[in-house]
Design a protein around this motif. Structure first.
Motif, PDB file in Angstrom:
ATOM      1  N   LYS A   1       7.017  -0.137   6.052  1.00 50.08           N
ATOM      2  CA  LYS A   1       6.560   1.255   6.069  1.00 50.08           C
ATOM      3  C   LYS A   1       7.745   2.206   5.923  1.00 50.08           C
ATOM      4  O   LYS A   1       8.878   1.884   6.275  1.00 50.08           O
ATOM      5  CB  LYS A   1       5.842   1.569   7.386  1.00 50.08           C
ATOM      6  N   LEU A   2       7.450   3.390   5.384  1.00 49.32           N
ATOM      7  CA  LEU A   2       8.431   4.472   5.329  1.00 49.32           C
ATOM      8  C   LEU A   2       7.850   5.716   5.981  1.00 49.32           C
ATOM      9  O   LEU A   2       6.650   5.974   5.875  1.00 49.32           O
ATOM     10  CB  LEU A   2       8.791   4.813   3.885  1.00 49.32           C
ATOM     11  N   VAL A   3       8.723   6.475   6.612  1.00 52.50           N
ATOM     12  CA  VAL A   3       8.350   7.785   7.121  1.00 52.50           C
ATOM     13  C   VAL A   3       9.201   8.814   6.385  1.00 52.50           C
ATOM     14  O   VAL A   3      10.424   8.808   6.486  1.00 52.50           O
ATOM     15  CB  VAL A   3       8.564   7.892   8.638  1.00 52.50           C
ATOM     16  N   ILE A   4       8.536   9.647   5.598  1.00 52.44           N
ATOM     17  CA  ILE A   4       9.215  10.708   4.850  1.00 52.44           C
ATOM     18  C   ILE A   4       8.734  12.032   5.426  1.00 52.44           C
ATOM     19  O   ILE A   4       7.556  12.380   5.314  1.00 52.44           O
ATOM     20  CB  ILE A   4       8.902  10.628   3.344  1.00 52.44           C
ATOM     21  N   GLY A   5       9.658  12.759   6.068  1.00 51.49           N
ATOM     22  CA  GLY A   5       9.233  13.954   6.802  1.00 51.49           C
ATOM     23  C   GLY A   5       8.338  13.532   7.956  1.00 51.49           C
ATOM     24  O   GLY A   5       8.730  12.722   8.793  1.00 51.49           O
ATOM     25  N   ALA A   6       7.110  14.027   7.961  1.00 54.84           N
ATOM     26  CA  ALA A   6       6.166  13.678   9.024  1.00 54.84           C
ATOM     27  C   ALA A   6       5.096  12.694   8.550  1.00 54.84           C
ATOM     28  O   ALA A   6       4.194  12.351   9.312  1.00 54.84           O
ATOM     29  CB  ALA A   6       5.501  14.950   9.559  1.00 54.84           C
ATOM     30  N   ALA A   7       5.190  12.252   7.308  1.00 57.40           N
ATOM     31  CA  ALA A   7       4.146  11.399   6.734  1.00 57.40           C
ATOM     32  C   ALA A   7       4.609   9.944   6.663  1.00 57.40           C
ATOM     33  O   ALA A   7       5.770   9.666   6.370  1.00 57.40           O
ATOM     34  CB  ALA A   7       3.777  11.896   5.340  1.00 57.40           C
ATOM     35  N   THR A   8       3.686   9.023   6.920  1.00 57.93           N
ATOM     36  CA  THR A   8       3.974   7.598   6.875  1.00 57.93           C
ATOM     37  C   THR A   8       3.361   6.983   5.623  1.00 57.93           C
ATOM     38  O   THR A   8       2.216   7.264   5.275  1.00 57.93           O
ATOM     39  CB  THR A   8       3.404   6.885   8.121  1.00 57.93           C
ATOM     40  N   PHE A   9       4.134   6.147   4.948  1.00 58.15           N
ATOM     41  CA  PHE A   9       3.699   5.524   3.704  1.00 58.15           C
ATOM     42  C   PHE A   9       3.916   4.016   3.774  1.00 58.15           C
ATOM     43  O   PHE A   9       4.705   3.527   4.585  1.00 58.15           O
ATOM     44  CB  PHE A   9       4.494   6.089   2.522  1.00 58.15           C
ATOM     45  N   THR A  10       3.221   3.295   2.891  1.00 58.16           N
ATOM     46  CA  THR A  10       3.354   1.851   2.800  1.00 58.16           C
ATOM     47  C   THR A  10       4.087   1.502   1.512  1.00 58.16           C
ATOM     48  O   THR A  10       3.671   1.920   0.425  1.00 58.16           O
ATOM     49  CB  THR A  10       1.975   1.167   2.806  1.00 58.16           C
ATOM     50  N   GLU A  11       5.172   0.752   1.637  1.00 54.80           N
ATOM     51  CA  GLU A  11       5.954   0.400   0.448  1.00 54.80           C
ATOM     52  C   GLU A  11       5.096  -0.398  -0.529  1.00 54.80           C
ATOM     53  O   GLU A  11       4.386  -1.327  -0.152  1.00 54.80           O
ATOM     54  CB  GLU A  11       7.186  -0.411   0.833  1.00 54.80           C
ATOM     55  N   GLY A  12       5.171  -0.014  -1.791  1.00 55.87           N
ATOM     56  CA  GLY A  12       4.430  -0.713  -2.821  1.00 55.87           C
ATOM     57  C   GLY A  12       2.989  -0.271  -2.957  1.00 55.87           C
ATOM     58  O   GLY A  12       2.278  -0.714  -3.858  1.00 55.87           O
ATOM     59  N   VAL A  13       2.551   0.612  -2.062  1.00 57.03           N
ATOM     60  CA  VAL A  13       1.166   1.092  -2.107  1.00 57.03           C
ATOM     61  C   VAL A  13       1.123   2.576  -2.421  1.00 57.03           C
ATOM     62  O   VAL A  13       0.543   3.005  -3.422  1.00 57.03           O
ATOM     63  CB  VAL A  13       0.431   0.813  -0.769  1.00 57.03           C
ATOM     64  N   ASP A  14       1.763   3.384  -1.575  1.00 61.86           N
ATOM     65  CA  ASP A  14       1.719   4.830  -1.800  1.00 61.86           C
ATOM     66  C   ASP A  14       3.079   5.490  -1.615  1.00 61.86           C
ATOM     67  O   ASP A  14       3.172   6.699  -1.410  1.00 61.86           O
ATOM     68  CB  ASP A  14       0.688   5.490  -0.876  1.00 61.86           C
ATOM     69  N   ALA A  15       4.162   4.697  -1.674  1.00 58.67           N
ATOM     70  CA  ALA A  15       5.514   5.261  -1.623  1.00 58.67           C
ATOM     71  C   ALA A  15       6.332   4.632  -2.727  1.00 58.67           C
ATOM     72  O   ALA A  15       6.359   3.411  -2.875  1.00 58.67           O
ATOM     73  CB  ALA A  15       6.157   4.986  -0.268  1.00 58.67           C
ATOM     74  N   THR A  16       6.998   5.460  -3.512  1.00 60.60           N
ATOM     75  CA  THR A  16       7.809   4.950  -4.617  1.00 60.60           C
ATOM     76  C   THR A  16       9.288   5.221  -4.349  1.00 60.60           C
ATOM     77  O   THR A  16       9.652   6.055  -3.514  1.00 60.60           O
ATOM     78  CB  THR A  16       7.428   5.620  -5.942  1.00 60.60           C
TER      79      THR A  16
END
Length: 285
Positions: free
Chosen positions: A32-47
């Protein structure tokens, strides 16, 4: 007696193309990544582009490992699909807690799970997972698959050029003193992995000299791999340089082309824009 069905699992930092992972029968568990206040899943919704832009804009970026529960769900599904054992191949435990999460989940899995710390990052981990999958497809047992993955990790050479050590310092991947020295001397550091940790390899005065030195070290590593090797070029927000390096190395190494890919978002968060890496993994004799 039928051969045991062995599943191979890795994590998203292994930088495997989804089509390649599917073809080789490798299951990928995302970080997982946290960019700012939002959490994303690598390979799914974070590039990687998202991460590079956030770092350039000084937006806080952090990463987190998969939970043991996420690994447990994957292991249970693979067991339900009829696999007799699982080999779970991951990036260095010195860099991420991903391996630890896998180990925790393995203790309660319905089939034996053998976890492999490759002591590597990026496509070196991907090559190790690929070697394990090749053994499994050929009918080898889990011990043979583990041995293949460990051998790949141990023999891999990962050579990295970064514009600055600041991003690695922020994430705790290199010491503050090392980063400070690099900044004070205005040098361009070449990095490698040693004992599972990112360490400075050489300090070069200009980026052009650093890249030339990286290419020379890659050629040395390839020449030492007498049985052949797998090789990959990775970058973050530096496609032109990556393509130029790949083209020059292809000529030196006598290959038509070298694969070039942007590094995954999680690794990108720690190395920063401008990073260039080349991995050489010797093939077994």
């Amino acid at each position: 007696m039928a051969a045991r069905r062995i599943a191979v699992v890795t994590d998203s930092t292994a930088s495997l193309d989804p089509a390649d992972a599917e073809r080789e029968g490798i299951t990928v568990v995302p970080l997982k990544l946290v960019i700012g206040a939002a959490t994303f899943t690598e390979g799914v919704d974070a590039t990687s582009d998202d991460v590079a832009q956030a770092l350039k804009d000084f937006v806080p970026v952090s990463t987190s490992r998969p939970t043991p529960e996420e690994f447990a769900a994957v292991y249970a599904r693979l067991a339900q699909e009829g696999h007799d054992a699982i080999v779970s191949v991951h990036l260095s435990a010195e860099i991420s807690g991903t391996f630890e999460s896998a180990q925790v989940a393995a203790r309660e899995a319905p089939v034996p799970v053998m976890c492999v710390d490759t002591r590597q990052v990026g496509i070196a981990t991907g090559f190790a997972a690929g070697r394990a999958a090749a053994v499994a497809r050929a009918g080898g047992d889990e011990a043979a698959a583990v041995g293949a993955a460990l051998a790949a990790g141990e023999s891999s050479s990962v050579l990295m050029y970064v514009d600055t050590l600041e991003y690695l310092r922020r994430g705790g991947r290199v010491g503050a003193a090392t980063a400070l020295i690099g900044s004070a001397l205005a040098v361009k550091p070449l990095l490698t992995l040693r004992d599972g940790v990112v360490v400075p390899l050489e300090r070069v005065r200009t980026s052009a000299k650093a890249v030339a030195r990286l290419e020379a070290l890659v050629a040395e590593a390839a020449e030492a791999a007498t049985e052949g090797y797998d090789i990959g070029v990775q970058h973050l927000a530096n496609p032109d340089l990556a393509d130029q390096v790949a083209e020059r190395l292809a000529g030196v190494l006598g290959r038509d082309r070298l694969p070039v890919n942007e590094v995954g978002a999680v690794i990108g968060a720690h190395v920063g824009p401008g990073m260039l890496a080349v991995t050489v993994t010797p093939r077994p004799g």
